[in-house]
Design a protein around this motif. Sequence first.
Motif, short mmCIF file in Angstrom:
data_model
loop_
_atom_site.label_atom_id
_atom_site.label_comp_id
_atom_site.label_asym_id
_atom_site.label_seq_id
_atom_site.Cartn_x
_atom_site.Cartn_y
_atom_site.Cartn_z
N SER A 1 60.83 27.42 -13.28
CA SER A 1 59.62 27.57 -11.67
C SER A 1 59.26 26.72 -10.96
O SER A 1 58.90 25.35 -12.04
CB SER A 1 58.54 27.81 -13.19
OG SER A 1 58.74 29.54 -14.07
N ALA A 2 59.26 26.77 -9.87
CA ALA A 2 58.79 25.98 -8.58
C ALA A 2 58.31 26.33 -7.75
O ALA A 2 59.48 27.84 -7.08
CB ALA A 2 59.90 24.90 -8.69
N ILE A 3 58.42 25.53 -6.53
CA ILE A 3 58.62 26.14 -5.15
C ILE A 3 59.88 25.09 -4.73
O ILE A 3 60.47 24.72 -4.27
CB ILE A 3 57.51 25.74 -3.87
CG1 ILE A 3 56.31 26.69 -4.26
CG2 ILE A 3 58.06 26.01 -3.06
CD1 ILE A 3 55.23 25.60 -4.12
N TYR A 4 61.22 26.14 -3.95
CA TYR A 4 62.48 26.19 -3.32
C TYR A 4 62.36 25.54 -2.39
O TYR A 4 61.92 27.21 -1.15
CB TYR A 4 63.51 26.57 -4.43
CG TYR A 4 63.57 26.53 -5.82
CD1 TYR A 4 62.85 27.08 -6.55
CD2 TYR A 4 64.67 25.84 -6.32
CE1 TYR A 4 63.08 26.91 -8.41
CE2 TYR A 4 64.55 24.99 -8.09
CZ TYR A 4 63.71 26.60 -8.11
OH TYR A 4 63.77 26.30 -9.93
N PHE A 5 63.02 24.87 -1.65
CA PHE A 5 62.57 25.16 -0.03
C PHE A 5 64.01 24.30 0.47
O PHE A 5 64.90 24.11 -0.45
CB PHE A 5 62.17 23.43 0.43
CG PHE A 5 60.26 24.09 0.66
CD1 PHE A 5 59.85 23.46 -1.35
CD2 PHE A 5 60.10 24.75 1.36
CE1 PHE A 5 58.54 22.61 -0.84
CE2 PHE A 5 58.46 24.54 1.13
CZ PHE A 5 57.83 23.79 0.05
#
Lengths: 116, 113
Positions: B84-88
């Motif tokens: 779970s995280a933000i992926y760029f």
Amino acid sequence: DAGITQSPRHKVTETGTPVTLRCHQTENHRYMYWYRQDPGHGLRLIHYSYGVKDTDKGEVSDGYSVSRSKTEDFLLTLESATSSQTSVYFCAIQDAGQPHSGNTIYFGEGSWLTVV
Amino acid sequence: GEDVEQSLFLSVREGDSSVINCTYTDSSSTYLYWYKQEPGAGLQLLTYIFSNMDMKQDQRLTVLLNKKDKHLSLRIADTQTGDSAIYFCAVRRGFNAGNMLTFGGGTRLMVKP
């Protein structure tokens, strides 16, 4: 650990005051960058440096200046902070001439700046 | 200039596969990257792919590149709550180290137990 230290990590300042953020690297890399991160915008490049005293503007440079007097330090200055400069600021470094490693950019942990 | 687009949000169940998509506009893009950002932290490089490759696999991560459609995807197999995280995604135009990266807006991945 990419050997990048940002300071301060958190700062609250008043509108109109000057603010300087510092990025320090221990990797002796040539390229250093300052990005800002805002919701919905991803990361946007403010300024970058390709060597001591060699800097250039990025996508969102208005209101910011930078200096690099030593390889290891890259300073970002907000001459007169405004509320629109409330953001998270990331420093990044890159070793030039490493295409076999994808010319990868490595990021610091970020500096949270609030302008009130 | 380069535009890089990502969907804002993805929710999956633990153990399922996650696929995060990215589209870009500049056909001369050379290196394409995926970064992960956890709350309160900087961006961590996950993997990258060179533009002459179609696929790259690294443990649970698979990157697919469709140059014709200018589409990049990141597949995470057996997704865990720690993913779970933000992926760029980020794209570099040109081969020189001085060529800048353009980032997408990030996809927030939520993994439900």
